[in-house]
Design a protein around this motif. Structure first.
Motif, PDB file in Angstrom:
ATOM      1  N   LEU A  38      79.117  12.046  67.390  1.00 52.78           N
ATOM      2  CA  LEU A  38      80.167  11.581  66.475  1.00 52.78           C
ATOM      3  C   LEU A  38      80.259  10.056  66.509  1.00 52.78           C
ATOM      4  N   TYR A  39      80.106   9.487  67.692  1.00 54.43           N
ATOM      5  CA  TYR A  39      80.169   8.031  67.876  1.00 54.43           C
ATOM      6  C   TYR A  39      79.032   7.350  67.103  1.00 54.43           C
ATOM      7  N   VAL A  40      77.823   7.868  67.249  1.00 56.97           N
ATOM      8  CA  VAL A  40      76.655   7.290  66.572  1.00 56.97           C
ATOM      9  C   VAL A  40      76.766   7.490  65.053  1.00 56.97           C
ATOM     10  N   LEU A  41      77.246   8.644  64.643  1.00 56.69           N
ATOM     11  CA  LEU A  41      77.459   8.915  63.223  1.00 56.69           C
ATOM     12  C   LEU A  41      78.456   7.907  62.646  1.00 56.69           C
ATOM     13  N   ALA A  42      79.559   7.717  63.346  1.00 59.69           N
ATOM     14  CA  ALA A  42      80.591   6.780  62.889  1.00 59.69           C
ATOM     15  C   ALA A  42      80.032   5.360  62.785  1.00 59.69           C
ATOM     16  N   ALA A  43      79.237   4.963  63.777  1.00 62.17           N
ATOM     17  CA  ALA A  43      78.687   3.603  63.806  1.00 62.17           C
ATOM     18  C   ALA A  43      77.711   3.358  62.659  1.00 62.17           C
ATOM     19  N   ASN A  44      77.073   4.407  62.160  1.00 64.40           N
ATOM     20  CA  ASN A  44      76.080   4.273  61.098  1.00 64.40           C
ATOM     21  C   ASN A  44      76.618   4.623  59.706  1.00 64.40           C
ATOM     22  N   TYR A  45      77.869   5.030  59.631  1.00 65.58           N
ATOM     23  CA  TYR A  45      78.406   5.505  58.364  1.00 65.58           C
ATOM     24  C   TYR A  45      78.518   4.373  57.336  1.00 65.58           C
ATOM     25  N   ASN A  46      78.150   4.678  56.098  1.00 62.44           N
ATOM     26  CA  ASN A  46      78.292   3.722  55.005  1.00 62.44           C
ATOM     27  C   ASN A  46      79.627   4.001  54.306  1.00 62.44           C
ATOM     28  N   TRP A  47      80.573   3.098  54.480  1.00 63.65           N
ATOM     29  CA  TRP A  47      81.933   3.307  53.973  1.00 63.65           C
ATOM     30  C   TRP A  47      82.015   3.345  52.451  1.00 63.65           C
ATOM     31  N   ASP A  48      80.930   2.940  51.771  1.00 61.44           N
ATOM     32  CA  ASP A  48      80.925   3.046  50.313  1.00 61.44           C
ATOM     33  C   ASP A  48      80.918   4.506  49.884  1.00 61.44           C
ATOM     34  N   ASN A  49      80.599   5.403  50.822  1.00 68.97           N
ATOM     35  CA  ASN A  49      80.513   6.825  50.490  1.00 68.97           C
ATOM     36  C   ASN A  49      81.849   7.554  50.614  1.00 68.97           C
ATOM     37  N   GLY A  50      82.940   6.821  50.781  1.00 70.68           N
ATOM     38  CA  GLY A  50      84.255   7.449  50.764  1.00 70.68           C
ATOM     39  C   GLY A  50      84.732   7.908  52.133  1.00 70.68           C
ATOM     40  N   PHE A  51      85.798   8.699  52.125  1.00 74.42           N
ATOM     41  CA  PHE A  51      86.501   9.038  53.359  1.00 74.42           C
ATOM     42  C   PHE A  51      86.316  10.468  53.842  1.00 74.42           C
ATOM     43  N   SER A  52      85.529  11.285  53.120  1.00 74.77           N
ATOM     44  CA  SER A  52      85.373  12.692  53.531  1.00 74.77           C
ATOM     45  C   SER A  52      84.753  12.803  54.918  1.00 74.77           C
ATOM     46  N   ILE A  53      83.657  12.085  55.145  1.00 71.67           N
ATOM     47  CA  ILE A  53      82.964  12.147  56.441  1.00 71.67           C
ATOM     48  C   ILE A  53      83.838  11.527  57.540  1.00 71.67           C
ATOM     49  N   PRO A  54      84.381  10.321  57.323  1.00 74.09           N
ATOM     50  CA  PRO A  54      85.266   9.759  58.359  1.00 74.09           C
ATOM     51  C   PRO A  54      86.433  10.687  58.710  1.00 74.09           C
ATOM     52  N   ARG A  55      87.011  11.332  57.696  1.00 72.10           N
ATOM     53  CA  ARG A  55      88.132  12.241  57.969  1.00 72.10           C
ATOM     54  C   ARG A  55      87.647  13.429  58.798  1.00 72.10           C
ATOM     55  N   ALA A  56      86.441  13.928  58.483  1.00 73.86           N
ATOM     56  CA  ALA A  56      85.876  15.044  59.251  1.00 73.86           C
ATOM     57  C   ALA A  56      85.606  14.614  60.701  1.00 73.86           C
ATOM     58  N   ILE A  57      85.212  13.356  60.890  1.00 77.28           N
ATOM     59  CA  ILE A  57      84.956  12.868  62.250  1.00 77.28           C
ATOM     60  C   ILE A  57      86.257  12.836  63.054  1.00 77.28           C
ATOM     61  N   ILE A  58      87.311  12.240  62.467  1.00 76.27           N
ATOM     62  CA  ILE A  58      88.549  12.088  63.255  1.00 76.27           C
ATOM     63  C   ILE A  58      89.318  13.391  63.438  1.00 76.27           C
ATOM     64  N   THR A  59      88.986  14.401  62.630  1.00 77.03           N
ATOM     65  CA  THR A  59      89.674  15.690  62.827  1.00 77.03           C
ATOM     66  C   THR A  59      88.861  16.643  63.699  1.00 77.03           C
ATOM     67  N   ASN A  60      87.638  16.233  64.058  1.00 76.51           N
ATOM     68  CA  ASN A  60      86.823  17.039  64.969  1.00 76.51           C
ATOM     69  C   ASN A  60      87.420  16.917  66.373  1.00 76.51           C
ATOM     70  N   ASN A  61      87.634  18.049  67.044  1.00 76.27           N
ATOM     71  CA  ASN A  61      88.256  18.024  68.384  1.00 76.27           C
ATOM     72  C   ASN A  61      87.427  17.286  69.421  1.00 76.27           C
ATOM     73  N   ASN A  62      86.154  17.075  69.122  1.00 72.14           N
ATOM     74  CA  ASN A  62      85.288  16.350  70.059  1.00 72.14           C
ATOM     75  C   ASN A  62      85.282  14.845  69.810  1.00 72.14           C
ATOM     76  N   CYS A  63      86.051  14.406  68.831  1.00 70.10           N
ATOM     77  CA  CYS A  63      86.153  12.971  68.562  1.00 70.10           C
ATOM     78  C   CYS A  63      86.931  12.337  69.716  1.00 70.10           C
ATOM     79  N   ASP A  64      86.354  11.322  70.321  1.00 72.06           N
ATOM     80  CA  ASP A  64      87.021  10.690  71.453  1.00 72.06           C
ATOM     81  C   ASP A  64      87.733   9.402  71.021  1.00 72.06           C
TER      82      ASP A  64
END
Length: 155
Positions: A38-64
């Protein structure tokens, strides 16, 4: 540097980052059981693609906490710390809602603890101003979270 993801995990992250199907990518994020991924995914995410993926990351119980804090800063959450009203009046509802949610999850200690570190890239001047305008802010917002530095492959 510590750790490093195997090629299978990196392929999984690539598949999410370059997926044409946002619903499928979001489902894949929800099923990730590994904080480091999740950390590596977040670090590589392109924010131009909106908030669906970021929201999925922060709602994942394994997000630290480190990933949560990184998401806060990568989504320009510092603007919330500098001037909360300008964020609320920005007209950027999805963004404003996202950073406010991440901020409160961090503040309320919702994210799990892990051994991953994250340090926001703040200048001495930014630190000084933020401490002055937010005397009650939890220290880790400004000082970061100690732990192991994870090697972030650029995907």
């Amino acid at each position: 540097m510590h750790g490093g993801l195997d090629s299978e995990k990196i392929s999984c992250i690539e598949a999410i980052l370059y997926s044409e199907d946002l619903n499928e990518a979001t489902k894949q994020v929800a099923s990730i059981g590994d904080s480091e991924m999740l950390y590596v995914l977040a670090a590589n995410y392109n924010w131009d693609n909106g908030f669906s993926i970021p929201r999925a990351i922060i709602t994942n119980n394994n997000c630290d906490m480190s990933t949560g804090l990184m998401m806060f800063y990568l989504s320009d959450g510092i603007r919330l710390l500098v001037d909360k009203e300008s964020v609320e009046q920005s007209g950027l509802d999805e963004w404003s809602k996202f950073i406010t949610e991440v901020y409160s999850k961090l503040e309320m200690d919702v994210f799990k603890r892990s051994s991953i570190s994250y340090y926001p890239e703040l200048t001495k001047v930014q630190l000084f101003k933020l401490k002055k305008s937010n005397p009650n802010i939890p220290g880790f917002f400004l000082d970061g979270i100690e732990g192991n530095d994870i090697e972030i492959p650029m995907i």
